[in-house]
Design a protein around this motif. Structure first.
Motif, PDB file in Angstrom:
ATOM      1  N   GLY A  97      48.436  27.424  36.133  1.00  0.00           N
ATOM      2  CA  GLY A  97      48.279  27.735  34.727  1.00  0.00           C
ATOM      3  C   GLY A  97      48.346  28.894  34.162  1.00  0.00           C
ATOM      4  N   GLN A  98      49.411  29.328  35.064  1.00  0.00           N
ATOM      5  CA  GLN A  98      49.636  30.738  34.661  1.00  0.00           C
ATOM      6  C   GLN A  98      50.951  30.417  33.888  1.00  0.00           C
ATOM      7  N   ASN A  99      52.216  30.328  33.724  1.00  0.00           N
ATOM      8  CA  ASN A  99      53.225  29.819  33.205  1.00  0.00           C
ATOM      9  C   ASN A  99      52.673  28.210  31.970  1.00  0.00           C
ATOM     10  N   PHE A 100      53.353  28.535  30.696  1.00  0.00           N
ATOM     11  CA  PHE A 100      53.477  27.164  30.002  1.00  0.00           C
ATOM     12  C   PHE A 100      54.104  26.503  29.331  1.00  0.00           C
TER      13      PHE A 100
ATOM     14  N   TYR B  31      42.667  35.680  30.861  1.00  0.00           N
ATOM     15  CA  TYR B  31      43.510  35.660  31.353  1.00  0.00           C
ATOM     16  C   TYR B  31      44.845  35.407  29.574  1.00  0.00           C
ATOM     17  N   TYR B  33      47.744  34.745  26.643  1.00  0.00           N
ATOM     18  CA  TYR B  33      48.697  34.801  26.245  1.00  0.00           C
ATOM     19  C   TYR B  33      49.637  35.340  25.257  1.00  0.00           C
ATOM     20  N   TYR B  35      52.185  33.881  22.465  1.00  0.00           N
ATOM     21  CA  TYR B  35      53.722  32.814  21.679  1.00  0.00           C
ATOM     22  C   TYR B  35      53.662  32.908  21.025  1.00  0.00           C
ATOM     23  N   LEU B  45      56.110  30.811  24.841  1.00  0.00           N
ATOM     24  CA  LEU B  45      55.045  31.333  25.891  1.00  0.00           C
ATOM     25  C   LEU B  45      56.319  32.583  25.838  1.00  0.00           C
ATOM     26  N   TYR B  48      52.586  36.751  29.045  1.00  0.00           N
ATOM     27  CA  TYR B  48      51.306  36.731  29.190  1.00  0.00           C
ATOM     28  C   TYR B  48      50.795  37.402  30.469  1.00  0.00           C
ATOM     29  N   GLY B  97      43.834  29.819  33.969  1.00  0.00           N
ATOM     30  CA  GLY B  97      44.552  29.188  33.578  1.00  0.00           C
ATOM     31  C   GLY B  97      44.250  27.535  33.406  1.00  0.00           C
ATOM     32  N   TYR B  98      43.074  26.679  33.936  1.00  0.00           N
ATOM     33  CA  TYR B  98      42.967  25.372  33.806  1.00  0.00           C
ATOM     34  C   TYR B  98      41.913  25.242  32.624  1.00  0.00           C
TER      35      TYR B  98
END
Lengths: 112, 112
Positions: A97-100, B31, B33, B35, B45, B48, B97-98
């Motif tokens: 789940g790090q890179n989306f 986490y 991010y 965008y 992205l 992150y 990440g999930y």
């Protein structure tokens, strides 16, 4: 790298009908697939997600199905309501789940 | 709880100017991010972070730098702004990440 395609780009349905949005991904290592809803001028919000060890997940009127072999997943909305009108984004993620990578979005209009 | 906040909400820059966008979250998420959202292209992205002191490149990192000196803050820098960086920038955070990503309200940046 991962590539996510999303179809259709726009979708109009009558209130009460069902809506289906389909996404395909390219990286077989992708293992997490969330769906986000974005109303006009607002921030995206998660509506449902699925991990690669599950084939289907349902939450009231919303369901997501995943076909790992074909590398596609779909969002199903039943009994659509005017408040379902928004842009819907699918996404795929690898590496815990790090890179989306997001799809380009589907604009859903529910007509009264 | 404020959730995820972004500063500033709007900004206009001239080509070549620099600026820093600040993202703050009060949910103790690991986490974070950054965008960018452009019409018809969904969310892409930029960078992150999976924890304090860590950063990694996303899909479109060129022209941007980031830092995560404190767990609750994630900074996005533009060293020399270009018109191609005109966009809406969203910050998001998640526990892992999930898990659901919680988005900030967005920053609308225009580079002239």
């Amino acid at each position: 790298g991962e590539n996510v395609e999303q179809h259709p780009s726009t979708l109009s349905v009558q209130e009460g009908d069902s809506a289906v949005i389909k996404c395909t991904y390219s990286d077989s290592a992708s293992n997490y697939f969330p769906w986000y809803k974005q109303e006009l001028g607002k921030r995206p919000q998660l509506i449902i997600d699925i991990r690669s060890n599950v084939g289907e997940k349902k939450d009231q009127r919303i369901a997501v199905t995943l076909n790992k072999t074909a590398k596609h997943f779909s969002l199903h909305i039943t009994e659509t309501q005017p408040e379902d009108s928004a842009v819907y984004f699918c996404a795929a993620s690898t590496d815990y789940g790090q890179n989306f990578v997001f799809g380009p979005g589907t604009r859903l209009s529910v007509l009264p | 709880n404020a959730g995820v906040t972004q500063t500033p909400k709007f900004r206009v820059l001239k080509t070549g100017q620099s600026m820093t966008l600040l993202c703050a979250q009060d949910m103790n998420h690991e986490y974070m991010y950054w965008y960018r959202q452009d019409p018809g292209m969904g969310l892409r992205l930029i960078h992150y972070s999976v924890g304090e002191g860590t950063t990694a490149k996303g899909e479109v990192p060129d022209g941007y730098n980031v830092s995560r000196l404190k767990k609750q803050n994630f900074l996005l820098g533009l060293e020399s702004a270009a018109p191609s960086q005109t966009s809406v920038y969203f910050c998001a955070s998640s526990y892992t990440g999930y898990n659901e990503q919680f988005f900030g309200p967005g920053t609308r940046l225009t580079v002239l």
